[in-house]
Design an enzyme around this catalytic site. Structure first.
Site, PDB file in Angstrom:
ATOM      1  CG  ASP A 129     -55.071 -89.845  47.666  1.00  0.00           C
ATOM      2  OD1 ASP A 129     -53.862 -89.511  47.726  1.00  0.00           O
ATOM      3  OD2 ASP A 129     -55.494 -90.718  46.908  1.00  0.00           O
ATOM      4  CD  GLU A 135     -53.986 -88.140  44.580  1.00  0.00           C
ATOM      5  OE1 GLU A 135     -54.529 -87.278  45.290  1.00  0.00           O
ATOM      6  OE2 GLU A 135     -52.956 -88.740  44.938  1.00  0.00           O
ATOM      7  CG  ASP A 170     -31.676 -77.711  53.741  1.00  0.00           C
ATOM      8  OD1 ASP A 170     -30.525 -77.257  53.794  1.00  0.00           O
ATOM      9  OD2 ASP A 170     -31.941 -78.920  53.812  1.00  0.00           O
ATOM     10  CG  ASP A 181     -31.452 -79.812  50.076  1.00  0.00           C
ATOM     11  OD1 ASP A 181     -31.440 -80.055  51.290  1.00  0.00           O
ATOM     12  OD2 ASP A 181     -30.829 -78.889  49.552  1.00  0.00           O
ATOM     13  CG  ASP A 184     -35.997 -82.629  53.901  1.00  0.00           C
ATOM     14  OD1 ASP A 184     -35.971 -83.838  54.176  1.00  0.00           O
ATOM     15  OD2 ASP A 184     -35.122 -81.826  54.265  1.00  0.00           O
ATOM     16  CG  ASP A 355     -34.793 -73.447  81.943  1.00  0.00           C
ATOM     17  OD1 ASP A 355     -35.875 -74.067  81.992  1.00  0.00           O
ATOM     18  OD2 ASP A 355     -34.197 -73.051  82.962  1.00  0.00           O
ATOM     19  CG  PHE A 412     -38.823 -73.689  75.677  1.00  0.00           C
ATOM     20  CD1 PHE A 412     -39.723 -72.630  75.806  1.00  0.00           C
ATOM     21  CD2 PHE A 412     -38.224 -73.897  74.446  1.00  0.00           C
ATOM     22  CE1 PHE A 412     -40.020 -71.808  74.728  1.00  0.00           C
ATOM     23  CE2 PHE A 412     -38.525 -73.080  73.358  1.00  0.00           C
ATOM     24  CZ  PHE A 412     -39.422 -72.029  73.501  1.00  0.00           C
ATOM     25  CG  HIS A 475     -39.776 -72.653  84.497  1.00  0.00           C
ATOM     26  ND1 HIS A 475     -38.491 -73.104  84.254  1.00  0.00           N
ATOM     27  CD2 HIS A 475     -39.797 -71.363  84.093  1.00  0.00           C
ATOM     28  CE1 HIS A 475     -37.777 -72.114  83.728  1.00  0.00           C
ATOM     29  NE2 HIS A 475     -38.548 -71.052  83.628  1.00  0.00           N
ATOM     30  CG  ASP A 477     -40.274 -77.700  84.686  1.00  0.00           C
ATOM     31  OD1 ASP A 477     -40.331 -76.763  85.500  1.00  0.00           O
ATOM     32  OD2 ASP A 477     -39.237 -77.979  84.033  1.00  0.00           O
ATOM     33  CB  CYS A 652     -34.107 -77.458  85.499  1.00  0.00           C
ATOM     34  SG  CYS A 652     -35.566 -77.433  86.553  1.00  0.00           S
TER      35      CYS A 652
END
Length: 670
Positions: A129, A135, A170, A181, A184, A355, A412, A475, A477, A652
């Site tokens: 939940d 639970e 990991d 650890d 996570d 990028d 990117f 791009h 952007d 950029c």
């Protein structure tokens, strides 16, 4: 919840004999009465101990017979069965029983058959939940649904690196180095209740399907009180784990991690099962008599739009951008976030921070942490995300194509995300990803398939593909961005607009400012001669090129209005001019103001070096008049030598890590 199917089974009773059986709480055992009856029997009676419930099913119709009962005998008809269940666990083996007595005509007892029962509770439990608590036996634990009323447990990919001594993240190893650890991971509890030992011939096994072996890992904590050891029990080569039954009421803690994000071949759902196995005799293989299942969804990677608060701003320190970094530092200080410089030994001469990487995050009810997506472009900054970002509670993910060639569209700067939008009644509370592509009918550059597939597979920020291949760098952007506002809309979409620039220049020409000079004190590779408004407006070739560019931008404008549910009032056109290179691809004629850095209300905008009138650049004045009424502060940054001359702008050369959404992604309905 009563678990049917995976725990229900049939026993063969034998008259004159008593058999032993293990009964898992919440399941039924069916016992064939008719088949066990001795010759001459016409009716039967049932008695049982207090912890047992018995239903008598005659010709498929159930009626409850519970000893002592008002009706002590039932007619013995073909198909008559007992449905036996137990409501509480045994404290000893065979401490409950059911006895069936068979009667001849006239009620004369003939013989008996019986079952000795050991009741055991088995429940594999997760936080179904999504409230942070595991639970007991949630009825929805074996399925997963989206939305505010949805259910199902969630896993994080352990893509951070808690220990500096491990070479990879990991999820790439089968070792837990510290309790950090485990933080996570999602907790999974195997709850058992029963006698001090299982009857002979039974064992409990935890297992995963082969298809999930490379997607999930499970650890078990050994010796929780004396020098804990974290043992890897499931995942990769380990498909099953025999559980040590401890007797009495016990809770065994397991910790589950995701090994990979959703992708085109992985929906994100994984299942883990626990089975009670029984062997009929020595040398005969075990068979499952009860199975309990839990389902997890691996949390997606989520992008953060410009409208979220900035945390850190990253920029590469180069030999020629000292003044730019100084200006950026002032802007960052104003915005109240932190500037992090990446020096030469890491950037290796690569200045294009935007990028190389895209910042995002991953989120589960128990934890959230940032995750950087590394682009496949792999320039000089290739080692930066692994050496400088990957660490405790900072994850890393990448997608590299095996055969496709990498193009500029794989950088990117070509990956953007809108703020939250509602489109024709459908809500996108985490916004929508925008990626630049080639025109649908033409062969051209596209973002590599493995990255596109990864972005689509996250499901919570449904991507929109735009047309950006008309640009030299290609791009998104370069022609669209989003800024936060404090009004009801919460944001505006900014678009580069040659039409707006020509309109402004014509107005200034009419006002007698046609000889106002552009690029004062800056040679931008346009021409060595003085460039004025009159010269720009009289250059027919430039006019035609910008009409073409405007058509490309308008095509995207229509797509964005439709896919993001925007109106013209939501769009601000910033003046921009482009020119076509020898390949017919567009590059900015002056620094492109849309390619800005957005730090809450503070905007770091490329200084356009437009026509100067009365000591002020008219492009800057126009931009201020459009953005300042929205509550934004404009700061124009000089970046010609460092970025514009190399076909990039402020955005950029920088990258912003932002706060995650407060919205819980599992409340999305994809």
């Amino acid at each position: 919840p009563r678990r049917e199917m995976l725990g229900d089974r049939t026993l063969r009773l034998q008259h004159g004999n008593r058999i032993e059986a293990l009964c898992v709480l919440g399941t039924h055992i069916s016992a064939d009465v008719y088949g066990a009856a001795p010759a001459g029997a016409v009716s039967f009676g049932v008695k049982h101990t207090e912890g047992v419930s018995v239903e008598v099913a005659c010709r498929g119709q159930a009626e409850v017979g519970s000893a002592p009962s008002s009706r002590m005998q039932w007619p013995l008809d073909e198909g008559t069965v007992l449905r036996i269940s137990m409501s509480r666990a045994s404290t000893e083996v065979n401490d409950n029983k059911v006895t069936v007595s068979f009667y001849a005509e006239g009620g004369q007892p003939i013989n008996q058959a019986g079952v000795f029962l050991t009741g055991i509770g088995i429940s594999l439990d997760v936080d179904a939940d999504r409230d942070g608590v595991v639970e007991k036996n949630n009825p929805n634990k074996a399925s997963w649904t989206w939305g505010p009323e949805g259910h199902g447990a969630i896993l994080l990919v352990s893509c951070d690196r808690e220990s500096p001594f491990t070479p990879a993240s990991d999820c790439d190893d089968e070792t837990v180095f510290s309790k950090e650890d485990l933080l996570d991971m999602s907790r999974m509890v195997l709850r058992t209740k029963g006698p001090q030992r299982l009857p002979r011939g039974y064992e409990i096994v935890l297992y995963i399907p082969v298809s999930d072996a490379d997607k999930v890992g499970v650890f078990y904590v050994q010796n929780p009180f004396f020098g804990q050891r974290y043992v890897h029990v499931l995942g990769r080569r380990k498909l099953y784990h025999t559980v040590q039954y401890t007797g009495g009421a016990a809770e065994l803690d397991f910790f589950v991690e995701g090994l990979c994000f959703p992708d085109d071949t992985f929906s994100g759902l994984v299942s883990i099962h626990v089975s009670l196995l029984e062997t009929l005799a020595e040398g005969i293989p075990h068979t499952p008599i009860f199975t309990d299942t839990v389902v997890f969804r691996v949390a997606p990677w989520i992008m953060t739009p410009n409208t979220l608060a900035p945390v850190n701003v990253f920029v590469c320190s180069m030999k020629d951008n000292y003044l730019f970094i100084k200006e950026i530092k002032n802007l960052v200080n104003k915005a109240g976030c932190e500037l992090k410089a990446c020096f030469g030994y890491i950037n290796r001469g690569d200045r294009w921070m935007q990028d190389e990487i895209e910042f995002g995050y991953t989120h589960a009810p128990h934890k959230s942490f940032p995750v950087v997506l590394d682009s496949p472009r792999d320039g000089g900054l290739e080692q930066f995300p692994i050496k400088e970002l990957l660490g405790p509670d900072f994850g890393y993910v990448t997608r590299e194509p095996l055969f496709e060639a990498i193009t500029s569209l794989d950088s990117f700067g070509n990956l953007e995300v809108s703020p939250p939008v509602t489109v024709a009644g459908k809500e996108y509370p985490l916004g929508r990803i925008l990626i630049g592509s080639s025109f649908p009918t033409a062969a051209g550059r596209r973002m590599t398939r493995v990255v596109r597939d990864f972005l689509y597979a996250q499901q919570v920020q449904a991507p929109v593909e735009l047309y950006s291949d008309w640009l030299s760098v290609g791009h998104v952007d370069e022609f669209v961005t989003f800024v936060p506002t404090s009004d009801a809309k919460r944001f505006r979409m900014l678009m580069a607009s040659p039409a707006a620039c020509y309109k402004l220049f014509r107005e200034k020409q009419k006002e007698g400012q046609g000889e106002a000079t552009m690029f004062k004190g800056r040679y931008l590779g346009t021409d060595t001669k003085r460039v004025t408004i009159n010269k720009v407006l009289s250059n027919d070739n430039l006019v035609q090129q910008n009409q073409y560019v405007q058509r490309c931008i308008d095509w995207n404008r229509d797509v964005l209005k439709k896919e993001l549910g925007l109106t013209e009032e939501d769009i601000v056109d910033l003046p921009a001019l482009f020119k076509l290179d020898k390949q017919g691809k567009a590059v900015p004629y002056f620094p492109n103001m849309v390619t800005m850095i957005i730090l809450a209300k503070d905007l770091g905008i490329p200084k356009p070096f437009g026509p100067v009138m009365g000591g002020e650049c008219c492009l800057e004045r126009q931009t201020r008049s459009l953005l300042e009424p929205l509550g934004l502060r404009c700061c124009f940054l000089e970046e010609v030598a460092s970025y514009h001359g190399r076909l990039g702008e402020v955005r950029c050369g920088t990258n912003v890590q932002r706060q995650p959404f407060a919205f819980k992604w599992w409340h999305v309905t994809p």
